[in-house]
Design an enzyme around this catalytic site. Structure first.
Site, PDB file in Angstrom:
ATOM      1  N   ASP A 167       0.648  -1.350  -0.468  1.00 24.17           N
ATOM      2  CA  ASP A 167       0.280  -0.231   0.362  1.00 24.17           C
ATOM      3  C   ASP A 167       0.953   0.910   0.323  1.00 24.17           C
ATOM      4  O   ASP A 167       0.447   2.516  -0.537  1.00 24.17           O
ATOM      5  CB  ASP A 167      -0.743  -0.106   0.823  1.00 24.17           C
ATOM      6  CG  ASP A 167      -1.924  -0.835   0.972  1.00 24.17           C
ATOM      7  OD1 ASP A 167      -2.234  -1.451   0.269  1.00 24.17           O
ATOM      8  OD2 ASP A 167      -2.364  -1.791   2.206  1.00 24.17           O
TER       9      ASP A 167
ATOM     10  N   ASP B  30       0.174   6.099   0.633  1.00 23.62           N
ATOM     11  CA  ASP B  30      -1.098   6.061   1.235  1.00 23.62           C
ATOM     12  C   ASP B  30      -1.010   6.621   2.502  1.00 23.62           C
ATOM     13  O   ASP B  30      -1.425   7.516   3.170  1.00 23.62           O
ATOM     14  CB  ASP B  30      -1.748   4.336   1.163  1.00 23.62           C
ATOM     15  CG  ASP B  30      -3.231   3.519   1.677  1.00 23.62           C
ATOM     16  OD1 ASP B  30      -3.436   4.444   1.691  1.00 23.62           O
ATOM     17  OD2 ASP B  30      -3.063   3.150   2.274  1.00 23.62           O
TER      18      ASP B  30
ATOM     19  N   ARG C   6      -9.048  11.818   8.233  1.00 21.80           N
ATOM     20  CA  ARG C   6      -8.729  10.354   9.039  1.00 21.80           C
ATOM     21  C   ARG C   6      -7.645  10.835  10.040  1.00 21.80           C
ATOM     22  O   ARG C   6      -6.264  10.078   9.569  1.00 21.80           O
ATOM     23  CB  ARG C   6      -7.942   9.075   7.276  1.00 21.80           C
ATOM     24  CG  ARG C   6      -9.230   9.043   6.916  1.00 21.80           C
ATOM     25  CD  ARG C   6      -8.674   7.274   5.898  1.00 21.80           C
ATOM     26  NE  ARG C   6      -9.516   7.411   4.991  1.00 21.80           N
ATOM     27  CZ  ARG C   6      -9.460   6.776   3.454  1.00 21.80           C
ATOM     28  NH1 ARG C   6      -8.091   5.756   4.074  1.00 21.80           N
ATOM     29  NH2 ARG C   6     -10.234   6.468   3.264  1.00 21.80           N
TER      30      ARG C   6
END
Length: 402
Positions: A200, A224, A280
């Protein structure tokens, strides 16, 4: 001396770790038991206090002989990752070579050679270095990466993967500009190497692992996530980190359909979420997430989000909203209508909201007695600036306090 009530919360987490959804006990009995445990632990550890109000730092940072007592750090974690041993009681391994020429047959002296060994190791660094990995650094269990005393950057290549292992401590390193890797073979133990598909590109990827502690690291600008924890990972503390210049900062929970993440328990404490962050911080699914005494000085979309009915307990944080009038809300629910997310248990207690920031709570909330016990958890949000002043990798030098 830091307020004793602050420490009570973190030992209380141990009570709820085994069953986060169990009915609460009488909070007065809980407090008495925790006071007994804390007093015993302080005697055992020779408890130190620098008076910062940050219990992790107060446990070790005021010791001028920290370099001779490195493994003391393993006794200083709090929250759900408190029992992460790392390489405690193992040998000290000194990284002398910043190279990563062969991910299948790593050279002795390299970081990769150290992290794949089977025995517990406390890994330190001989000097300042930038380690540009060719492929993911796949760690074996019972390892501490301890960057204190050197300026250590893991950057400009694939970064750290913690997969199907346990008892890992990552402390005091700079992790940035992480790239994807894969479609090649990588060794993960002295006996085994395997084929890796495309990674990722996370700074720290936690996959199916437990008892993990990431502390005092500086993270930025990865492909990511900066720190992602998925696929049944649990017993994690993410503390004292400084995160900047990144979009999707932290994903906790693989997907809405991956219900094994219902057992995930993560403490996010004393971090500074700084400039250039978008969203996030974290984004949560299914599990239980305690977000305490963090400093949020920048977000472009939202700070805390989630889907699939996670429980989010936000306490004593400082949220400074952006000037953009469309992003004042701290919270974001995803992939569900209000008729569903209105039942998710998202609570805010003692958070400081600045520049129009607001937190949208939901759910019925915990019982009053449970909330009373949890009121011991956080220092006042007015102290967050002091508590998080030294978030990120520290400039520790032998013979003086960090």
């Amino acid at each position: 001396m830091a307020n004793p009530s602050f420490f009570l919360f973190f030992f209380f987490l141990l009570v709820v770790t085994s069953s986060a959804r169990a009915p609460p006990q009488d909070p007065e009995l809980i407090v008495k038991e925790l006071e007994r445990e804390i007093n015993g632990s302080r005697r055992e550890l020779g408890y130190l206090s620098c008076g910062t109000g940050n219990p992790i730092d107060d446990c070790w940072r005021c010791d001028p002989n920290w370099e001779a007592n490195r493994q003391r750090l393993a006794d200083c974690a709090y929250g759900f990752g408190k029992n992460a041993l790392g390489g405690k009681n193992g040998k000290t391994y000194v990284v002398t070579d910043s190279g990563d020429d062969d991910p299948v047959n790593p050279k002795p002296g390299t970081l990769r050679y150290a992290v794949i060994q089977n025995e517990p190791l406390w890994i330190i660094f001989a000097r300042d270095m930038v380690i540009q990995l060719k492929e993911e650094l796949i760690m074996n269990s019972y390892k501490t990466i301890d960057g204190r005393g050197a300026s250590v950057h893991i950057a400009n290549g694939p970064c750290i993967t913690i997969q199907y292992v346990t008892n890992i401590i990552i402390h005091g390193v700079h992790i940035h500009d992480c790239k994807q890797g894969g479609n090649t073979y990588v060794r993960d133990s002295p006996e085994h190497y395997g084929y890796r598909t495309i990674s990722d590109g996370d700074g720290v990827s936690i996959f199916g692992s437990s008892h993990i502690w990431v502390d005092h690291c500086s993270l930025s600008n990865c492909h990511d996530g900066l720190i992602d924890a998925i696929h049944g990972s649990t017993a994690i503390t993410i503390s004292n980190n400084y995160m900047t210049h990144h979009d999707k900062v932290m994903l906790l929970g693989h997907s809405d359909s991956y219900t094994q993440d219902k057992d995930m328990q993560v403490t996010i404490a004393f971090n500074h979420f700084g400039e250039g962050l978008v969203q996030r911080m974290p984004r949560c699914r299914h599990g239980y997430f305690h977000v305490v005494n963090n400093d949020y000085t920048h977000w472009e979309m939202y700070a805390i989000g989630g889907s699939a009915a996670p429980t989010i307990n936000s306490q004593g944080n400082r949220f400074l909203a952006p000037d953009n009038t469309f992003s004042k809300e701290v919270t974001k629910r995803e992939d569900a209508p209000e008729s569903q997310w209105s039942h998710w248990n998202w609570r805010s207690e003692g958070d400081l909201m600045l520049n129009g920031a607001f937190f949208t709570p939901s759910g019925g909330g915990a019982s009053s007695s449970y909330a009373k016990a949890y009121s011991l958890s956080a220092r006042p949000s007015s102290l967050v600036g002091t508590i998080t002043t030294y978030a990120g990798a520290l400039n520790c030098r032998k013979g003086s306090r960090c």
